[in-house]
Design an enzyme around this catalytic site. Structure first.
Site, PDB file in Angstrom:
ATOM      1  N   GLY A 195      -1.090   7.836   1.060  1.00 42.90           N
ATOM      2  CA  GLY A 195      -1.363   7.847   2.480  1.00 42.90           C
ATOM      3  C   GLY A 195      -0.178   7.443   3.340  1.00 42.90           C
TER       4      GLY A 195
ATOM      5  CE1 TYR B  62      -9.348  -1.378   8.308  1.00 39.86           C
ATOM      6  CE2 TYR B  62      -9.973  -0.592  10.494  1.00 39.86           C
ATOM      7  CZ  TYR B  62      -9.060  -0.664   9.458  1.00 39.86           C
ATOM      8  OH  TYR B  62      -7.851  -0.014   9.568  1.00 39.86           O
TER       9      TYR B  62
ATOM     10  N   GLY C  84       0.819  -1.213   0.000  1.00 39.07           N
ATOM     11  CA  GLY C  84       0.000   0.000   0.000  1.00 39.07           C
ATOM     12  C   GLY C  84       0.846   1.253   0.000  1.00 39.07           C
ATOM     13  CB  ALA C  85       4.308   1.710  -1.017  1.00 39.21           C
TER      14      ALA C  85
END
Length: 292
Positions: A13, A162, A9-10
């Site tokens: 954010g 989640y 997830g780079a």
């Protein structure tokens, strides 16, 4: 010789902020992104900002276990050493969606994908020791329903799904930490705090909800760069270098949900996770051996 890190997830954010900080510190980096264009744009921006050319892009949609296997194969093919794995990618879905393996997608992305990725590159981490895994968690005090982890009987609720997926990550963090004692590889879970995030804005069709939240309180939340500093204390703070199996917020231990403090539950979640990832204790050992 510079150290090597892999961050999921780079491209935006918190993951982007983590990657930029490590690149600035001279690390060799693997950036994992789902979208090739966004991933390449992030890589080029980090390279321009830091002057670090030792950046490589890996494309994988973590909702697919096949793509996680391909990601691990690509990482092992390009990186002879791996000193740090940060499992940062996370998502939430307004409605129940299933992965190609017919597993609820928040559970897949937030827990099973990082779980599987760790096991597939674990021998490379051991060979590069001292090394560590940092799991980016959350602070939702919940409990797993192991009889309905896939949300087949209960009404699906986004935040509950989640929270349970992140609790699965925490259970396996504690179990893996025990199994890694004496190997030179540490694994810890970090709550980065509440900050301005892309969580849920593009996944699951709940964009309006998250946009409303962002408009109401987003201006008051810390930036991802501030959250990244708390996560990276595990990398740069000498006082934290010996930690293994910890649950932290800004370098300080915080209480884990009650269920996660039970070693027997940790073991049960570990075994269920192996099954959902298509592994067994025996096949896991074979995977770990082949991965080198």
């Amino acid at each position: 010789m510079s150290q090597t890190a892999l961050i999921t997830g780079a491209n935006s954010g918190l993951g982007y902020a983590l990657a930029q900080a490590l690149a600035q510190a001279g690390w060799r980096l693997g950036l994992v992104a789902r979208d090739p264009k966004r991933g390449q744009a992030a890589l080029e921006q980090i390279r321009a900002a830091t002057g670090n050319d030792a950046l490589e892009l890996f494309i994988a949609d973590l909702v697919s276990q096949q793509q996680v296997h391909s990601l691990a194969e690509a990482v092992l093919g390009r990186f002879d050493e791996l000193h740090l794995l940060i499992n940062n990618a996370g998502t939430a879905f307004r409605k129940r969606h299933l992965s190609p393996e017919r597993i609820e997608c928040a559970l897949t992305v937030n827990h099973l994908a990082p779980f599987l990725l760790i096991l597939l590159v674990l021998d490379r981490l051991k060979a590069s020791a001292p090394a560590q895994v940092i799991q980016v968690g959350t602070r939702i005090d919940t409990a797993l329903d192991l009889e309905d982890w896939n949300w087949e009987r209960r009404p699906y609720r986004m935040l509950a799904a989640y929270g349970q997926s992140k609790l699965g990550m925490l259970h396996c963090t504690f179990e893996l930490a025990r199994r890694l004692e004496g190997t030179g590889v540490r694994v810890n879970c970090v709550f980065p705090g509440v900050f301005r995030s892309n969580l849920g804005k593009t996944d699951g069709g709940q964009g309006f909800f998250w946009q409303a939240v962002d408009r109401l309180i987003g201006w008051a939340l810390p930036r991802p760069e501030q959250a990244a500093r708390g996560v990276l204390r595990l990398v740069f703070d000498p006082s934290l270098q010996g930690l293994n199996g910890a649950y932290l917020w800004n370098g300080r231990p915080i209480p884990a949900p009650l269920q996660a403090r039970d070693p027997e539950m940790n073991r049960r979640v570990w075994e269920l996770s192996l099954a959902l990832a298509g592994l067994s204790e025996i096949s896991y050992l074979q995977v770990a051996s082949v991965a080198t």
